[in-house]
Design a protein around this motif. Structure first.
Motif: not given
Length: 432
Positions: A352-373
């Protein structure tokens, strides 16, 4: 972050001033130790992945070379765990980011195992081993030079200095230890207790910045305006990344148990190296190593990766993290998790290219890092750090709420030793 919370008495202003110099020294030494491990691993990595293939006239990106290197890395680490005095310390799968200090005699074997894994392309980061190395050495050093300083405080300062050096800013250490310090007894203001760890973290961060200029930030298109759709996208992407991390947490003990059924450390890491080699050949060089440099390459060259290939990279990297952490390699799980989260964000943007890249990447990092840490502060910090844009912070503060609800009842991304049941006879004896 650690199973045993240290008891910290509220320090006086005079104590804070007197201990500031040891805190600075601890932070500087922590950063130098991290830099030394990174440099040695980097030199060995250049030899294995650049100089040797060039000398032999082979392509280091070829599947067979990746398989060969990771297999031999598994054998090398297994030999260290099996034969070298200290046996590389406890299994990294069973240790949290900050744990009790090890005996100094264990440190050389742990450093050797960590360097071999980092240089060989194993999907683990340096954070667990280097924090363990620094806390162990500095606690032993302080016991000789600063006997009046409590061991728990030295441990916190060493861990803070190392975390500050790892992430290039003392803010990361302050956030990590806020949860620890807030839980301890003894009274006094929270910032009185954070003062010395923060001094060590600042010293470690500045020292590492001068030595190696570490950075998490990735150049991305500018993001200047928040929309309601951005909020929705961050919640969905964060939840998906968290869910994938939880799947990994469910699988972790099963895979760990399967490898440890082999019992012999050499067999465990050798088989782990073989599987990692196969995964590396399948996913390519982008799925190797701790993932920090590879994350930048993936995001900046995102147009080169179609959605199907991005999905493959995510699956391979998560599998590589689980295999590496389960097969007795020594290393941390945070850095690979950050890569996986960034890849999830890039995949969301590709779909979905309409999603700003910074929003997509930061949210993905947040979710995975939260699950691991299982640490909301560090997940928020890294999510913002990869973008270097404070505008994503309020978005992530919303995205973390459903993600946190998901992880509260999910298994931890950590192997805990089984508790042996007490026999009725022993229980009865204890009662008498």
């Amino acid at each position: 972050m650690t199973s045993t919370q240290p008891e910290l008495a509220a320090p006086t202003a005079r104590t804070l001033v007197l201990l500031s110099l040891p805190a600075v020294i601890i932070g500087v030494v922590s950063a130098f130790a991290l830099w030394a491990v990174d440099e040695v691993a980097g030199l060995l990595e250049d030899g294995i992945w650049t100089a040797l293939p060039h000398m032999l006239g082979v392509d280091p990106h070829s599947g067979w070379w990746i398989f060969l290197v990771l297999t031999f890395t598994g054998v090398a680490v297994g030999l260290v765990v099996w034969l070298v005095p200290g046996h590389a310390g406890p299994d990294s799968a069973t240790t949290e980011l900050v744990a009790a200090p090890l005996r100094p005699g264990i440190v050389p074997s742990l450093a050797l195992a960590a360097v071999l894994a980092l240089a060989g392309g194993v999907s683990l980061g340096p954070e667990n081993p280097i924090i363990a190395i620094n806390t162990s050495l500095l606690v032993a050093l302080a016991a000789r030079l600063w006997k009046a300083v409590p061991t728990q405080l030295v441990m916190l300062m060493a861990a803070s200095g190392t975390i500050g050096a790892l992430f290039g800013t003392p803010v990361a250490a302050a956030l990590v230890f806020t949860g620890v310090v807030a839980a301890v007894k003894g009274g006094g203001a929270l910032w009185d207790k954070l003062f010395l760890p923060l001094v060590a973290a600042a010293a470690g961060s500045l020292t590492m910045t001068f030595l190696a200029h570490p950075h998490f930030a990735i150049p991305m298109p500018a993001y200047t305006t928040i929309t309601g759709w951005d909020l929705l996208a961050s919640v969905v992407i964060g939840a998906i990344a968290t869910g994938l991390g939880i799947v990994g947490a469910f699988l972790f003990p099963l895979i760990h148990r399967a490898f440890h059924a082999l019992r012999h450390p050499l067999l465990m890491t050798m088989l782990g190296g073989v599987v990692l080699g196969l995964l590396g050949a399948l996913g390519g060089p982008i799925t190797l190593f701790k993932g920090l440099d590879q994350m930048g390459d993936l995001v900046q060259n995102r147009d080169d990766y179609p959605p199907g290939e991005l999905a493959l990279i995510i699956v391979v990297k998560l599998a590589a993290l689980l295999i590496a952490a389960s097969s007795s390699f020594r290393g941390g799980r945070v850095f690979p998790a950050v890569f996986i989260g960034a890849a999830i964000g890039v995949l969301a943007w590709a779909l979905i290219p309409a999603i700003p890249l910074q929003v997509a990447v930061s949210a993905g990092v947040l979710g995975m890092t939260l699950a691991v840490t299982r640490d909301g502060w560090i997940a928020l910090f890294i999510g913002v750090a990869v973008t270097s844009n404070l505008l994503v912070l309020p978005i992530l503060c919303l995205a973390i709420l459903p993600a946190w609800l998901m992880v509260t009842r999910a298994p931890e991304f950590l192997i805990k030793p089984a508790v042996r049941p007490t026999s009725p006879r022993a229980a009865g004896g204890a009662g008498r």
